[in-house]
Write a protein that holds these residues in place. Structure first.
Motif, mmCIF file in Angstrom:
data_model
loop_
_atom_site.group_PDB
_atom_site.id
_atom_site.type_symbol
_atom_site.label_atom_id
_atom_site.label_comp_id
_atom_site.label_asym_id
_atom_site.label_seq_id
_atom_site.Cartn_x
_atom_site.Cartn_y
_atom_site.Cartn_z
ATOM 1 N N CYS A 45 69.596 95.991 70.529
ATOM 2 C CA CYS A 45 70.628 95.079 70.881
ATOM 3 C C CYS A 45 69.942 93.699 71.110
ATOM 4 N N PHE A 47 71.057 91.226 72.698
ATOM 5 C CA PHE A 47 71.704 90.467 73.800
ATOM 6 C C PHE A 47 71.382 91.135 75.105
ATOM 7 N N CYS A 48 70.600 92.059 75.066
ATOM 8 C CA CYS A 48 70.364 92.813 76.278
ATOM 9 C C CYS A 48 69.198 92.281 76.961
ATOM 10 N N HIS A 99 75.008 96.028 78.930
ATOM 11 C CA HIS A 99 75.461 96.377 77.499
ATOM 12 C C HIS A 99 76.855 96.954 77.297
ATOM 13 N N HIS A 150 77.501 94.169 72.443
ATOM 14 C CA HIS A 150 77.284 93.716 73.783
ATOM 15 C C HIS A 150 78.335 92.566 73.943
HETATM 16 ZN ZN ZN Z 1 73.158 94.959 74.632
#
Ligand code: ZN
Ligand code: ZN
Length: 311
Positions: A45, A47-48, A99, A150
């Motif tokens: 991911c 955006f983590c 998340h 996310h």
């Molecule tokens: Zn994430």
């Protein structure tokens, strides 16, 4: 109070029509049955927090290592500042480090901060004189167009004002010339006393619009006539965050994906700020695609009743 027979309804100001067609048994495709969202951890991911360590933030709330909201440039923009043929700017707001959590799981204070960061970005982006239009929106769930799980929302700013919004601005001006008032200020006064009201306090109102295009569509508006999000005060943001959290919790009870959005037309102070929340419960079929007429089997009166539960 809810209607029993079908009824064609027109939008408050635009040439948009919907057939409100309540029925006891629904057509099979009226409502998509959704599995409760089963978010999985995803090592890839983007955006983590671990993946964002080396990414430049355009803005944030909190510190670089302990942020609660972070704004990034969109990696795959459709419009960009170096493309005169599709000029604009796209940003992503990552709404939490977590998340798994959804927006409705976050605190009211966190949602208020989200409104603050939307306002900050709007201020910054609007300084570019070429930008005419700023849309802030969220796609939640696969069928609402979200490609990443996310929790995040997006800002889309461009020099191109979509024609239907220019048309809407003209209609609002015509209404003002004729009646001396803002059409949405009048709508608010009317809906505040009617069966489609969901909630209101001194600052903010939420209601299901008269000609709802989407099942369980809900609008959130400031009572004060302001034309963009940068003008919201702290107390208005707090009220907004409260009813937004409640609305999204209710939509999650229905297991529906949703979109929400604010339109902001830079050079139009006559517009009245609103957030439209559109759960994506129906599939538009032949009638909708062919005629542009939308059939909505959930009356807004019934939707408002549903949202009032638990308030
Ligand atoms: Zn994430
Ligand atoms: Zn107004």
């Amino acid at each position: 109070m809810s209607i029993k027979k079908s009824e064609i309804r027109k939008d408050y100001i635009q040439e948009k029509y919907v057939i409100i067609a309540p029925r006891r048994t629904r057509r099979p495709h009226d409502t998509i049955i959704h599995e409760p969202s089963n978010k999985q951890f995803d090592d890839n991911c983007s955006f983590c927090p671990s993946k964002l360590k080396s990414v430049k933030f355009l803005d944030k709330i909190g510190s670089k290592n302990n942020w609660c909201l972070a704004v990034l440039a969109n990696k795959y923009p459709a419009v960009s500042l170096d493309n005169p043929k599709a000029y604009g700017q796209q940003e992503v707001v990552v709404e939490t480090q977590d998340h798994i959590r959804e927006l409705e799981d976050l605190s009211v204070g966190h949602l208020k901060d989200l409104l603050t960061i939307y306002a900050e970005r709007t201020k910054v982006i609007a300084k570019n004189k070429k930008i005419e239009y700023i849309m802030i929106f969220k796609n939640n769930g696969g069928t609402a167009g979200a490609s990443l799980q996310h929790s995040h929302s997006q800002i889309f700013a461009t020099s191109f004002l979509p024609p239907h919004l220019a048309d809407k601005s003209q209609r609002q001006q015509a209404y003002k010339l004729k009646n001396g008032t803002c059409v949405y200020c009048d709508v608010i006064k009317k809906e505040a006393k009617g069966p489609r009201l969901v909630w209101q306090d001194k600052h903010v109102i939420a209601f299901a619009p008269y000609a709802s295009m989407f099942n369980y569509e809900i609008w959130i508006m400031p009572k004060r006539h302001i034309d963009n999000i940068t003008q919201l005060t702290e107390v208005e943001k707090l009220s907004w965050a409260k009813i937004l959290k409640h609305s999204l919790q209710k939509i999650s009870q229905l297991n529906l994906p949703y979109n929400y959005y604010f339109h902001q037309v830079i050079h139009d102070e006559d517009q009245h700020l609103y957030m439209k929340v559109a759960p994506r419960g129906s599939v538009w079929a032949g009638v909708e695609i062919g005629s542009g007429l939308i059939i909505n089997p959930i009356t807004p009166e019934e939707a408002a009743k549903f949202y009032r539960q638990g308030l």
